[in-house]
Design a protein around this motif. Sequence first.
Motif, short mmCIF file in Angstrom:
data_model
loop_
_atom_site.label_atom_id
_atom_site.label_comp_id
_atom_site.label_asym_id
_atom_site.label_seq_id
_atom_site.Cartn_x
_atom_site.Cartn_y
_atom_site.Cartn_z
N ALA A 1 41.38 40.97 41.58
CA ALA A 1 41.54 39.80 42.62
C ALA A 1 40.31 38.82 42.55
CB ALA A 1 41.90 40.20 43.98
N VAL A 2 39.21 39.28 42.56
CA VAL A 2 37.86 38.59 42.64
C VAL A 2 37.88 37.92 41.31
CG1 VAL A 2 35.45 38.70 42.53
CG2 VAL A 2 36.84 40.24 44.02
N SER A 3 38.10 38.42 40.00
CA SER A 3 37.93 37.81 38.97
C SER A 3 38.83 36.46 38.54
CB SER A 3 38.09 38.63 37.54
OG SER A 3 39.16 39.11 37.60
N ARG A 4 40.17 36.74 39.08
CA ARG A 4 41.24 35.80 39.07
C ARG A 4 40.76 34.50 40.03
NH1 ARG A 4 42.49 39.78 36.88
NH2 ARG A 4 44.36 39.86 35.63
N ILE A 5 40.25 34.95 41.30
CA ILE A 5 39.86 33.86 42.20
C ILE A 5 38.58 32.87 41.46
CG2 ILE A 5 38.54 33.38 44.34
CD1 ILE A 5 40.22 35.51 45.51
#
Length: 159
Positions: A138-142
Amino acid sequence: MPTPDFIRAVRATAGQQLLFLPGVSAIVFDDARRVLLVRRADTGRWSIIGGIVEPGEQPARTAVREVYEETAVRCVPERLVLVQTLEPVRYPNGDLCQFVDTSFRCRATGGEARVNDDESLEVGWFPVDGLPDLEDFAVSRIKQALGDGPAWFDPMTGV
């Protein structure tokens, strides 16, 4: 996420062998640049919104549908963020799946964020500098969605 009927039909003949499935992730921002997150009922963890593309459905429409089904927020996709094949996942019932994730940055256009189905325990808007504990996924996509650069994909270096 509940298993879609078309996957149940395939599982009836394929058993628990690996299924390669199309999935989407939606990184939804509001006008204050906060990101919409759900706390998943299956893991208890906060995450971006995602789901499985139904047969005949376009991935961007899946993103819009999943956001509304899970949060009651209306949104429009603004750009493609990334395309990535994820590691296989074995579910508690023994089923094995591998997803090709297509992630979209979306802009909220209406609706009040709330739990809108049984897949989520909580729904909320978070400032990017105040995110809850999230999986690296999730962090990488955000982070990727915050920029205006090209969509990320594996450049196949060394092939």
